[in-house]
Design a protein around this motif. Structure first.
Motif, PDB file in Angstrom:
ATOM      1  N   MET A 146       0.830  -1.183   0.000  1.00 27.84           N
ATOM      2  CA  MET A 146       0.000   0.000   0.000  1.00 27.84           C
ATOM      3  C   MET A 146       0.873   1.245   0.000  1.00 27.84           C
ATOM      4  SD  MET A 146      -3.045  -0.942   2.661  1.00 27.84           S
ATOM      5  CE  MET A 146      -4.197   0.264   2.078  1.00 27.84           C
ATOM      6  N   GLU A 147       0.375   2.240  -0.649  1.00 33.10           N
ATOM      7  CA  GLU A 147       1.085   3.507  -0.735  1.00 33.10           C
ATOM      8  C   GLU A 147       0.919   4.324   0.544  1.00 33.10           C
ATOM      9  OE1 GLU A 147       2.943   5.165  -3.173  1.00 33.10           O
ATOM     10  OE2 GLU A 147       3.104   3.133  -3.951  1.00 33.10           O
ATOM     11  N   PRO A 148       1.947   5.044   0.940  1.00 35.90           N
ATOM     12  CA  PRO A 148       1.797   5.930   2.089  1.00 35.90           C
ATOM     13  C   PRO A 148       0.776   7.025   1.789  1.00 35.90           C
ATOM     14  CG  PRO A 148       4.100   5.642   1.521  1.00 35.90           C
ATOM     15  CD  PRO A 148       3.305   5.011   0.425  1.00 35.90           C
ATOM     16  N   SER A 149       0.032   7.394   2.817  1.00 32.87           N
ATOM     17  CA  SER A 149      -0.959   8.443   2.637  1.00 32.87           C
ATOM     18  C   SER A 149      -0.987   9.327   3.876  1.00 32.87           C
ATOM     19  CB  SER A 149      -2.347   7.847   2.389  1.00 32.87           C
ATOM     20  OG  SER A 149      -2.783   7.155   3.529  1.00 32.87           O
ATOM     21  N   LEU A 150      -1.284  10.579   3.653  1.00 29.09           N
ATOM     22  CA  LEU A 150      -1.360  11.552   4.737  1.00 29.09           C
ATOM     23  C   LEU A 150      -2.707  12.251   4.616  1.00 29.09           C
ATOM     24  CD1 LEU A 150       0.486  12.619   7.005  1.00 29.09           C
ATOM     25  CD2 LEU A 150       1.133  14.462   5.480  1.00 29.09           C
ATOM     26  N   ASN A 151      -3.605  12.016   5.578  1.00 25.40           N
ATOM     27  CA  ASN A 151      -4.917  12.637   5.529  1.00 25.40           C
ATOM     28  C   ASN A 151      -5.106  13.566   6.731  1.00 25.40           C
ATOM     29  OD1 ASN A 151      -5.362  10.818   7.574  1.00 25.40           O
ATOM     30  ND2 ASN A 151      -6.482   9.384   6.295  1.00 25.40           N
ATOM     31  N   LEU A 167       6.742   4.925   7.695  1.00 30.83           N
ATOM     32  CA  LEU A 167       7.774   4.283   8.512  1.00 30.83           C
ATOM     33  C   LEU A 167       8.639   3.341   7.684  1.00 30.83           C
ATOM     34  CD1 LEU A 167       8.706   4.205  11.455  1.00 30.83           C
ATOM     35  CD2 LEU A 167       7.199   2.262  11.791  1.00 30.83           C
ATOM     36  N   SER A 168       8.094   2.797   6.630  1.00 30.40           N
ATOM     37  CA  SER A 168       8.867   1.872   5.793  1.00 30.40           C
ATOM     38  C   SER A 168      10.010   2.578   5.063  1.00 30.40           C
ATOM     39  CB  SER A 168       7.947   1.182   4.789  1.00 30.40           C
ATOM     40  OG  SER A 168       7.338   2.132   3.941  1.00 30.40           O
ATOM     41  N   PHE A 169       9.951   3.910   4.964  1.00 30.26           N
ATOM     42  CA  PHE A 169      11.013   4.663   4.301  1.00 30.26           C
ATOM     43  C   PHE A 169      12.113   5.100   5.269  1.00 30.26           C
ATOM     44  CE2 PHE A 169       7.217   5.565   1.673  1.00 30.26           C
ATOM     45  CZ  PHE A 169       7.648   4.947   0.517  1.00 30.26           C
ATOM     46  N   LEU A 170      11.900   4.884   6.552  1.00 28.89           N
ATOM     47  CA  LEU A 170      12.867   5.293   7.565  1.00 28.89           C
ATOM     48  C   LEU A 170      13.787   4.126   7.910  1.00 28.89           C
ATOM     49  CD1 LEU A 170      10.473   7.297   9.893  1.00 28.89           C
ATOM     50  CD2 LEU A 170      12.068   8.209   8.222  1.00 28.89           C
ATOM     51  N   PRO A 171      14.985   4.405   8.459  1.00 32.53           N
ATOM     52  CA  PRO A 171      15.881   3.307   8.846  1.00 32.53           C
ATOM     53  C   PRO A 171      15.270   2.474   9.971  1.00 32.53           C
ATOM     54  CG  PRO A 171      16.905   5.444   9.261  1.00 32.53           C
ATOM     55  CD  PRO A 171      15.580   5.703   8.665  1.00 32.53           C
ATOM     56  N   ARG A 172      15.656   1.222  10.041  1.00 29.56           N
ATOM     57  CA  ARG A 172      15.132   0.303  11.052  1.00 29.56           C
ATOM     58  C   ARG A 172      15.463   0.753  12.468  1.00 29.56           C
ATOM     59  NH1 ARG A 172      17.040  -3.438  14.187  1.00 29.56           N
ATOM     60  NH2 ARG A 172      19.120  -3.275  13.331  1.00 29.56           N
ATOM     61  N   GLU A 173      16.576   1.440  12.645  1.00 37.10           N
ATOM     62  CA  GLU A 173      17.017   1.858  13.968  1.00 37.10           C
ATOM     63  C   GLU A 173      16.075   2.878  14.606  1.00 37.10           C
ATOM     64  OE1 GLU A 173      19.093   1.682  11.330  1.00 37.10           O
ATOM     65  OE2 GLU A 173      20.252  -0.053  11.960  1.00 37.10           O
ATOM     66  N   ILE A 174      15.198   3.469  13.806  1.00 32.33           N
ATOM     67  CA  ILE A 174      14.248   4.441  14.342  1.00 32.33           C
ATOM     68  C   ILE A 174      13.251   3.772  15.285  1.00 32.33           C
ATOM     69  CG2 ILE A 174      12.449   4.350  12.578  1.00 32.33           C
ATOM     70  CD1 ILE A 174      13.858   7.605  13.746  1.00 32.33           C
TER      71      ILE A 174
END
Length: 137
Positions: free
Chosen positions: A1-6, A59-66
């Motif tokens: 699924m694509e990220p979305s901001l509502n 969150l999938s675009f951020l590093p795992r360490e986050i």
């Protein structure tokens, strides 16, 4: 699924920004007791920002360490306890209360070393320990 901001994530991001601004104003007063409250508000704001990234699938675009941010409850309990226990002129702080936070950092950063078949069980046990820790405080 694509990220979305509502609408709702934007409202939560605004609340998070307001919390960060409030914590900066509390830090500006330079009171050791109020700094505990400032850190607590800052941790909640950072955690809220992390949850917005999770809900919107950014969150999938951020590093795992986050993902170490998930463990801020290990710090929020002691910070709230120190703030309540501190009196107007008497500052209370004990670094030993942050040992569970340190152990959580070690656990999360060593998670790739845990075999895949034990990973979900270890995360489940960690979630139980985290909730018990928060309830105790």
């Amino acid at each position: 699924m694509e990220p979305s901001l509502n609408t709702w994530p934007i409202i939560f991001l605004l609340a998070s920004a307001q919390g960060m601004f409030l914590s900066a104003m509390i830090f500006y007063r330079k009171s050791r007791i109020n700094n505990l409250l400032g850190f607590l508000i800052l941790l909640f704001s950072i955690c809220l920002t992390y949850y917005v990234a999770f809900w919107t699938r950014y969150l999938s675009f951020l590093p795992r360490e986050i993902s170490v941010i998930e463990g801020v409850t290990y710090s929020s309990g002691p910070l709230l306890w120190f703030y309540i226990r501190s009196k107007k002129k008497e500052f209370y702080f004990n670094i030993w209360h942050f040992i569970p936070q340190f152990l959580y950092f070690i656990f999360i950063l060593s998670l790739p070393l845990i075999p895949l078949e034990w990973r979900s069980e270890s995360m489940f046990i960690q979630a139980i320990v985290q909730n018990l820790h928060l309830v105790i405080y």
